[in-house]
Motif scaffolding. Sequence first.
Motif, PDB file in Angstrom:
ATOM      1  N   ASN A  25       0.870  -1.165   0.000  1.00 14.69           N
ATOM      2  CA  ASN A  25       0.000   0.000   0.000  1.00 14.69           C
ATOM      3  C   ASN A  25       0.912   1.221   0.000  1.00 14.69           C
ATOM      4  OD1 ASN A  25      -1.537   2.226   0.861  1.00 14.69           O
ATOM      5  ND2 ASN A  25      -3.079   0.818   1.700  1.00 14.69           N
ATOM      6  N   ASN A  67       0.680   3.841   2.791  1.00 16.91           N
ATOM      7  CA  ASN A  67       1.254   3.417   4.077  1.00 16.91           C
ATOM      8  C   ASN A  67       2.776   3.450   4.048  1.00 16.91           C
ATOM      9  OD1 ASN A  67      -1.320   3.030   4.883  1.00 16.91           O
ATOM     10  ND2 ASN A  67      -1.276   0.771   4.762  1.00 16.91           N
ATOM     11  N   GLN A 105       3.794   6.974   4.216  1.00 20.39           N
ATOM     12  CA  GLN A 105       3.492   7.445   5.581  1.00 20.39           C
ATOM     13  C   GLN A 105       4.640   7.080   6.540  1.00 20.39           C
ATOM     14  OE1 GLN A 105      -0.132   8.563   7.009  1.00 20.39           O
ATOM     15  NE2 GLN A 105       1.647   9.554   7.949  1.00 20.39           N
ATOM     16  N   SER A 106       5.105   5.826   6.463  1.00 17.29           N
ATOM     17  CA  SER A 106       6.166   5.425   7.400  1.00 17.29           C
ATOM     18  C   SER A 106       7.482   6.124   7.050  1.00 17.29           C
ATOM     19  CB  SER A 106       6.315   3.898   7.459  1.00 17.29           C
ATOM     20  OG  SER A 106       6.955   3.445   6.323  1.00 17.29           O
ATOM     21  N   GLU A 157      -7.606   3.112  -2.495  1.00 14.29           N
ATOM     22  CA  GLU A 157      -6.463   2.294  -2.107  1.00 14.29           C
ATOM     23  C   GLU A 157      -5.419   2.374  -3.231  1.00 14.29           C
ATOM     24  OE1 GLU A 157      -6.209  -1.936   0.293  1.00 14.29           O
ATOM     25  OE2 GLU A 157      -7.224  -1.873  -1.620  1.00 14.29           O
TER      26      GLU A 157
END
Length: 424
Positions: free
Chosen positions: A272, A275, A278-279, A302
Amino acid sequence: MVSTQIEVMKEPLKDSGSINVIKSRSKLNYLILVLAVLIGAGSIYYSNLVVNQLKDREREQVQLFAKTLETIANDNSEFNDNVMLLFEEIVVANETIPVIVTHKDGAPKIHKNVSIPLDLNTGEITTYLKQEVEEMRAQYPPIVIANKNDEGEIFNYEYIFYKNSFLLTQLQYYPYVQLSVIAVFFILSYLAFSYSRTAEQNRVWVGLAKETAHQLGTPLSSLMAWLEYLKSDPELEHSDITRELGKDIKKLELITNRFSSIGSVPVLQKENIFNVIQSSVNYLQTRISSKVKINLHLECDEAIAEINKPLFDWVIENLCKNAVDAMGGVGAIDIYVQRSAEGKIIVDISDTGKGIPKNLLAQIFHPGFTTKKRGWGLGLTLVKRIVENYHKGKIFIKSSELNVGTTFRIILNGTAALSASKAG
Ligand SMILES: Nc1ncnc2c1ncn2[C@@H]1O[C@H](COP(=O)(O)OP(=O)(O)OP(=O)(O)O)[C@@H](O)[C@H]1O
Ligand SMILES: [Mg+2]
């Protein structure tokens, strides 16, 4: 201590003038292009000059031919034999210019240097010659021969049609053919050269990355063992030393992982993208200037694509670091993740930095191109390599405006939902 050594090593290289090398290389390319155009234009101009001179000579020859014919037709004196001889000489001397003499009504009378197919009968030959006449008429207007009687009155006309000799026609097209052959040769050589240069660059990248990962591997394993040893001491287990050492080892692991991924065929996995970014952002936010805010926006349900996470993290890190540099440590980075109608995953990274001047846009991804005092000019080369070679995606500058900001766009091949792959 280590960082001081690295700074000392970077210092002399910053004067190597990589930007100047790139600038002078593109100047050299322009110079070569201008020279090639000048040589091409010069050779076409010169051969046109020769062709025009030859055209004039051929016309003069046909005119002489016409004059001789006119003289024969109108002269009944005793000199006729001599004139006939002269005519023979002129006609025989012309071995190259195709000529057809026609009657007033257009019927062919005599012809010279017209190649007629052997299998034609008399009727067909006449038709063939008439077609030739039309072709000749399209090239040059005919020369008129006036037949006069003894009183000097014109009683009939004949026409001489002619066209360029085969030699002249060849000479007219020769420079274009020659230049096209040379151009094709140069294009093929350039492609072969750039292919071998890319192959060589690939070998250097892969070799260097593999070797770095390999070299880092041994001390890293040793450091991990030392950390475990320290942790076995209850006094040190939760101390600052083991915690900080643990963080540095993690960072070293990440670097080794990146180098080993770029030095081999990377394993791609469905992730994804939102995600993953994001990290990356969470990790980066704590390490960059607190006056730079990174905002992440998901603009679709998504966003799934097959990526190699350590390498993709490296891409995001490089782009964000460049953005921070461009903003002088103050501003905002906005990352937009969206999915196109064709199912591609689009990641836009926008900053509010100083922008990129238009004349530098084409060089931004070139290895060694940097405008920074302490830059290597490798960040974007690496990013492009990771996105385009390893992920078969695309990266480019979507927009850039001076003192407003820059947006880089990454396009990845999207895949079906994550759950589907997990089930598979
Ligand atoms: N977001 C940006 N805004 C403005 N200029 C940029 C931006 N990103 C890159 N550049 C320009 O592109 C150049 C090349 O970037 P690249 O990341 O390849 O090398 P670098 O940052 O100079 O050095 P390093 O190898 O340490 O990354 C930079 O020097 C800078 O001039
Ligand atoms: Mg950079």
